[in-house]
Design a protein around this motif. Structure first.
Motif, PDB file in Angstrom:
ATOM      1  N   LEU A  60      32.337  63.107  16.785  1.00 12.96           N
ATOM      2  CA  LEU A  60      31.302  63.405  15.574  1.00 12.96           C
ATOM      3  C   LEU A  60      30.823  62.814  14.777  1.00 12.96           C
ATOM      4  N   ILE A  61      31.693  62.168  13.554  1.00  8.95           N
ATOM      5  CA  ILE A  61      31.749  61.689  12.985  1.00  8.95           C
ATOM      6  C   ILE A  61      30.937  60.656  13.495  1.00  8.95           C
ATOM      7  N   GLN A  62      30.744  59.672  14.477  1.00  9.61           N
ATOM      8  CA  GLN A  62      30.128  58.477  15.353  1.00  9.61           C
ATOM      9  C   GLN A  62      28.974  59.140  16.238  1.00  9.61           C
ATOM     10  N   ARG A  63      28.892  60.790  16.709  1.00  9.31           N
ATOM     11  CA  ARG A  63      27.427  60.778  16.790  1.00  9.31           C
ATOM     12  C   ARG A  63      25.910  61.028  15.923  1.00  9.31           C
ATOM     13  N   VAL A  64      27.243  61.965  14.908  1.00  7.56           N
ATOM     14  CA  VAL A  64      25.889  62.314  13.349  1.00  7.56           C
ATOM     15  C   VAL A  64      25.458  61.126  13.212  1.00  7.56           C
ATOM     16  N   ILE A  65      25.805  59.472  13.100  1.00  9.48           N
ATOM     17  CA  ILE A  65      25.833  58.192  11.897  1.00  9.48           C
ATOM     18  C   ILE A  65      24.586  57.777  13.735  1.00  9.48           C
ATOM     19  N   MET A  66      24.771  58.142  14.629  1.00  2.00           N
ATOM     20  CA  MET A  66      24.162  57.350  16.591  1.00  2.00           C
ATOM     21  C   MET A  66      22.868  58.203  16.286  1.00  2.00           C
ATOM     22  N   TYR A  67      22.820  59.389  16.616  1.00  2.00           N
ATOM     23  CA  TYR A  67      21.861  60.311  16.454  1.00  2.00           C
ATOM     24  C   TYR A  67      20.975  60.681  16.010  1.00  2.00           C
ATOM     25  N   TYR A  68      21.475  60.475  14.376  1.00  2.00           N
ATOM     26  CA  TYR A  68      20.510  61.283  12.830  1.00  2.00           C
ATOM     27  C   TYR A  68      20.366  60.282  11.884  1.00  2.00           C
ATOM     28  N   ILE A  69      21.570  59.668  12.057  1.00  2.00           N
ATOM     29  CA  ILE A  69      21.364  58.084  10.441  1.00  2.00           C
ATOM     30  C   ILE A  69      20.831  56.850  10.634  1.00  2.00           C
ATOM     31  N   TYR A  70      21.010  56.262  12.528  1.00  2.00           N
ATOM     32  CA  TYR A  70      20.568  55.208  12.410  1.00  2.00           C
ATOM     33  C   TYR A  70      19.219  55.659  13.099  1.00  2.00           C
ATOM     34  N   PRO A  71      18.208  56.333  13.659  1.00  2.00           N
ATOM     35  CA  PRO A  71      17.453  55.792  14.299  1.00  2.00           C
ATOM     36  C   PRO A  71      16.492  56.331  13.062  1.00  2.00           C
ATOM     37  N   ASN A  72      17.010  56.902  12.175  1.00  2.00           N
ATOM     38  CA  ASN A  72      15.735  57.180  10.535  1.00  2.00           C
ATOM     39  C   ASN A  72      16.151  55.976   9.910  1.00  2.00           C
ATOM     40  N   VAL A  73      16.572  55.501   9.921  1.00  2.00           N
ATOM     41  CA  VAL A  73      16.801  53.569   8.674  1.00  2.00           C
ATOM     42  C   VAL A  73      16.478  52.839   9.322  1.00  2.00           C
ATOM     43  N   PHE A  74      15.692  52.349   7.699  1.00  2.00           N
ATOM     44  CA  PHE A  74      14.459  51.046   8.691  1.00  2.00           C
ATOM     45  C   PHE A  74      14.774  49.889   9.357  1.00  2.00           C
TER      46      PHE A  74
END
Length: 96
Positions: free
Chosen positions: A82-96
């Motif tokens: 769950l943590i990996q998916r949240v990082i990959m799909y929600y956090i990673y694309p929104n970081v500059f």
């Protein structure tokens, strides 16, 4: 920031492998395939337990008793996923 997220993802993946090694080693010890009287086996077992017990202990506290069956590593695998998916799909694309 993306480099930090990549490091977090790698650490989570490495911890997943550590938990898997602990599960496999516990099976091997339970079925007397390997013996903890061997110094190397005892040292590896101690290291794996020291790495996984602090995370698995709170999960075990909330899990119901299934007799000799410990499902806390399965719950930990789901949490890591769950943590990996949240990082990959929600956090990673929104970081500059």
């Amino acid at each position: 920031m993306r480099a930090l997220l990549d490091v977090i993802l790698v650490v989570l993946q490495m911890y997943w492998w550590v938990v898997l090694a602990m599960i496999i080693m516990s099976w091997l010890i339970s079925f007397n395939v390997i013996n903890t009287r061997n110094n190397f086996v005892a040292a590896v077992w101690r290291i794996l337990n020291q790495l996984t017990d602090p995370v698995l202990r709170p999960i075990r506290r909330y899990m119901p008793n299934f007799g000799g069956l410990d499902l806390s590593p399965l719950v930990l695998f789901l949490i890591i996923y769950l943590i990996q998916r949240v990082i990959m799909y929600y956090i990673y694309p929104n970081v500059f």
